[in-house]
Write a protein that holds these residues in place. Sequence first.
Motif, PDB file in Angstrom:
ATOM      1  N   PRO A  86       5.764  10.158   1.895  1.00  0.00           N
ATOM      2  CA  PRO A  86       4.253  10.096   1.866  1.00  0.00           C
ATOM      3  C   PRO A  86       3.667  11.375   1.999  1.00  0.00           C
ATOM      4  N   GLY A  92      -1.160   7.639  -3.675  1.00  0.00           N
ATOM      5  CA  GLY A  92      -1.001   7.861  -2.101  1.00  0.00           C
ATOM      6  C   GLY A  92      -2.072   6.707  -1.555  1.00  0.00           C
ATOM      7  N   THR A  93      -2.227   7.040  -0.398  1.00  0.00           N
ATOM      8  CA  THR A  93      -3.358   6.240   0.371  1.00  0.00           C
ATOM      9  C   THR A  93      -4.561   5.626  -0.672  1.00  0.00           C
ATOM     10  N   ASN A  94      -4.974   4.591  -0.380  1.00  0.00           N
ATOM     11  CA  ASN A  94      -5.891   3.746  -0.778  1.00  0.00           C
ATOM     12  C   ASN A  94      -5.353   3.392  -2.259  1.00  0.00           C
ATOM     13  N   ALA A 116       4.957   7.304  -1.108  1.00  0.00           N
ATOM     14  CA  ALA A 116       3.909   7.481  -2.165  1.00  0.00           C
ATOM     15  C   ALA A 116       4.734   7.239  -3.341  1.00  0.00           C
ATOM     16  N   PRO A 150       0.628  -1.103   0.053  1.00  0.00           N
ATOM     17  CA  PRO A 150      -0.105  -0.075   0.115  1.00  0.00           C
ATOM     18  C   PRO A 150       0.923   1.158   0.041  1.00  0.00           C
ATOM     19  N   CYS A 151       0.541   2.315  -0.833  1.00  0.00           N
ATOM     20  CA  CYS A 151       1.096   3.478  -0.848  1.00  0.00           C
ATOM     21  C   CYS A 151       0.750   4.362   0.188  1.00  0.00           C
ATOM     22  N   GLY A 152       1.088   5.591   0.642  1.00  0.00           N
ATOM     23  CA  GLY A 152       0.686   6.408   1.552  1.00  0.00           C
ATOM     24  C   GLY A 152       1.248   6.355   2.986  1.00  0.00           C
ATOM     25  N   HIS A 153       1.770   5.131   3.331  1.00  0.00           N
ATOM     26  CA  HIS A 153       2.505   4.920   4.493  1.00  0.00           C
ATOM     27  C   HIS A 153       3.811   5.183   4.782  1.00  0.00           C
TER      28      HIS A 153
END
Length: 145
Positions: free
Chosen positions: A82, A98-100, A34, A28-31
Amino acid sequence: MNVHPLAAVLSAREVQEQWLRRSIALVPCGHAFAAIRMPTDLVHTAARTHHPEQVRIYLTHTLHGPVLTDRTTHHHYALVPPNTPHDLPDHPHTRYLGTNTYLGLPRPDLTHPTTHHRYHWIIPPNGQQLCPPEAVSTLLRRAAR
């Protein structure tokens, strides 16, 4: 096999299992990071070359962080912090991830194209160092000229 330092949001076992099955781990991205997705042609325009080694040299000196490529979709991905602004990719064919969103991270040893792998690192990760957002902006401005 070393665990990819950017895959800290997954357990080492999960990442290794994915790499053993598919040579790529979906992270997952955003943690921990990104990504900025850029068309390969855009990167080649910025580098002023299509030659793989010259592109690698250009990206190494310009982005100072990890970059991977998907040769099937013809995209490069610059891994950025991120907290990078979502509007950074000021180009119609780039996208902030990013997130999601998830990104496939190839095994750290996949640094050259092969017939069996669609993803490989142009610039492999070096510890926790990511591409500075301003460096990605510089690349995008150069490509637009």
